[in-house]
Write an enzyme that holds these catalytic residues in place. Structure first.
Site, PDB file in Angstrom:
ATOM      1  N   HIS A   1       0.895  -1.150  -0.004  1.00 19.14           N
ATOM      2  CA  HIS A   1      -0.082  -0.011   0.194  1.00 19.14           C
ATOM      3  C   HIS A   1       0.980   1.310  -0.038  1.00 19.14           C
ATOM      4  O   HIS A   1       0.457   2.331  -0.532  1.00 19.14           O
ATOM      5  CB  HIS A   1      -0.978   0.055   1.155  1.00 19.14           C
ATOM      6  CG  HIS A   1      -2.324  -0.787   0.931  1.00 19.14           C
ATOM      7  ND1 HIS A   1      -2.213  -2.154   1.259  1.00 19.14           N
ATOM      8  CD2 HIS A   1      -3.352  -0.544   0.596  1.00 19.14           C
ATOM      9  CE1 HIS A   1      -3.107  -2.597   1.068  1.00 19.14           C
ATOM     10  NE2 HIS A   1      -4.238  -1.650   0.563  1.00 19.14           N
ATOM     11  N   GLY A   2       1.978   1.052   0.471  1.00 12.01           N
ATOM     12  CA  GLY A   2       2.925   2.329   0.427  1.00 12.01           C
ATOM     13  C   GLY A   2       4.112   2.046   0.948  1.00 12.01           C
ATOM     14  O   GLY A   2       4.239   1.141   1.912  1.00 12.01           O
TER      15      GLY A   2
END
Length: 461
Positions: free
Chosen positions: A320-321
């Protein structure tokens, strides 16, 4: 270019549909491939090269895997090369600066950051490309021998930037043999309008409330304001992402493709295990099939299974990041899932349904705090505000104002999060349906005409 924009709704989409349905069936994939490249290049013309290079490399690897009499060692080597190339591309653009920052902080170096913008959709199309190679290696899918068809699979604009992640085996047959129909097209329009309304009427509006509260100082935030804020974020990210998934699924139907569902009313979950069966289904399915099971799954004893679950959830967070809060978020859910797997679910089943639901929602909301803020100090301060550990009151006048001005919206969000009545779920287009969906479309377009706040949260992933 995003689906929830006037440019897409009134210029790009009508143009693609016209070209697609006027073209002979033999070149419709070519039309989709070219227009998908235009869609992608509209925002990032340079990064289209990266996607094309990745596509060409895996297309060639797939052909190599399809050669007869190839030894097992060579086949494994091809798969390993494909995975390495894909992960290197993803890591360089998404994680290089994160790695450099941590190296600089750890050993005191001053390595300059690359400061490269993240190519839109790279996390999604990289996973799709990897699924193709692995499926061909396993023999669950045949190698694609037409580069246009393969390029269409990778770049297909409905699911290019935000999923759902479409595994090759799911769509392989549809690439060459699919049939469009008025009924299917109408179903796609209906699904697209639902997604558009979710995004612009619900997610955008509750996002304004979250934007206001999240920019306040949590050290002086009343308890109910903090809870209202994270509830607003929970609604925003759900209707933002599920709305985009609905639009993608609807667009796929318009062109004759059926994508798998990506959400199934996650906020009615009664456990975290149940929540993750309902949230971002395509991502969970991808990690289960291509990471958890190859690591050994639950076949090699309890200790190995626990390790595998934690690895998968750390990677889920990292996907996700490039930030420690995402890794923490992933491990947070991984630990809860471990608890539920061996002890928690049996305990939960003894509780009333409403109490199980409260348990799940509280843990989900705490998780969203970890997800929403990338600074540890803010995470700690916001969690403290939620539980009253910052010394503030239960509410103040601003809290009452937030509730009062958003009461109707919150009620609509709550209702929209629940399973819909049968007449709304039906794919048959009655006059009532036409009026209802026409009304939603009109409201959505009217909002976009005057909109100044139209973020899309998952572009950053």
């Amino acid at each position: 270019m995003v689906f929830s924009s006037l440019l897409f709704l009134f210029i790009f989409l009508p143009a693609v549909l016209t070209l697609y349905y006027c073209a002979p069936r033999s070149i419709r994939n070519l039309i989709l491939f070219i227009m998908s490249l235009v869609f992608y290049a509209w925002g990032e013309p340079v990064y289209i090269v990266i996607m094309l290079v990745s596509t060409l490399i895996d297309f060639c690897f797939g052909l190599l895997l399809d050669k007869p009499n190839m030894t097992s060692v060579k086949r494994k080597g091809i798969v390993a090369c494909s995975i390495i190339v894909n992960l290197l591309l993803l890591s360089y653009f998404k994680y290089a600066d994160f790695l450099i920052q941590n190296v600089n902080a750890l050993i005191g170096t001053n390595i300059p950051l690359t400061e490269l913008p993240l190519p839109i959709g790279i996390s999604f199309y990289t996973f799709q490309s990897m699924s193709y190679i692995i499926d061909v290696y396993r023999g669950t899918a045949k190698a694609q021998r037409n580069w246009i068809d393969f390029g269409t699979y990778i770049s297909l604009f409905p699911q290019l930037v935000a999923g759902p992640i479409v595994k090759y085996g799911t769509i392989a047959e549809q690439l060459q043999h699919r049939s469009e129909s008025m009924k299917m097209f109408a179903e796609g329009v209906r699904r697209f309008i639902i997604g558009l309304a979710k995004k612009v009427l619900l997610a955008n509006n509750i996002g304004l409330l979250w934007d206001t509260i999240s920019n306040s100082n949590p050290e002086s935030m009343p308890v109910l304001t903090a809870w209202l804020g994270i509830i607003a974020f929970a609604f925003q990210i759900y209707f933002d992402f599920s709305g985009y998934s609905d639009m993608a699924i609807g667009l796929g139907l318009m062109f004759g493709f059926r994508f798998n569902e990506n959400f199934n009313k996650p906020y009615i979950a009664q456990s975290i295990t149940d929540f993750w069966r309902r949230w971002h289904i395509s991502l969970g399915s991808w990690f289960r099939e291509y990471v958890y099971i190859p690591l050994g799954g639950n076949r090699r004893g309890l200790a190995i299974q626990m390790r595998n679950i934690l690895i998968v959830w750390m990677l889920t967070g990292l996907w996700h990041g490039a930030s420690w809060n995402f890794i923490l978020w992933g491990l947070y859910f991984g630990v809860i899932l471990l608890f539920e797997k061996w002890w928690g679910l049996s305990l939960l089943l003894r509780l009333p349904r409403w109490l199980r639901h409260v348990y799940a929602i509280i843990l989900i909301l705490i998780g969203w705090v970890l997800f929403a803020f990338d600074q540890p100090s803010i995470i700690i301060d916001y969690l403290a505000a939620m539980w009253g550990f910052n010394g503030q009151s239960l509410w103040n006048n601003e809290t009452i104002y937030f509730f009062y001005t958003n009461a109707v919206l919150l009620l609509v969000l709550l209702i929209a999060s629940l399973p819909r009545k049968q007449w709304l779920r039906s794919n048959e287009m009655s006059l009532l349906h036409l009026v209802w969906y026409g009304f939603l479309y009109f409201l959505s377009v009217a909002y976009l005409v005057d909109a100044t706040f139209n973020p899309f949260l998952y572009f950053r992933f």
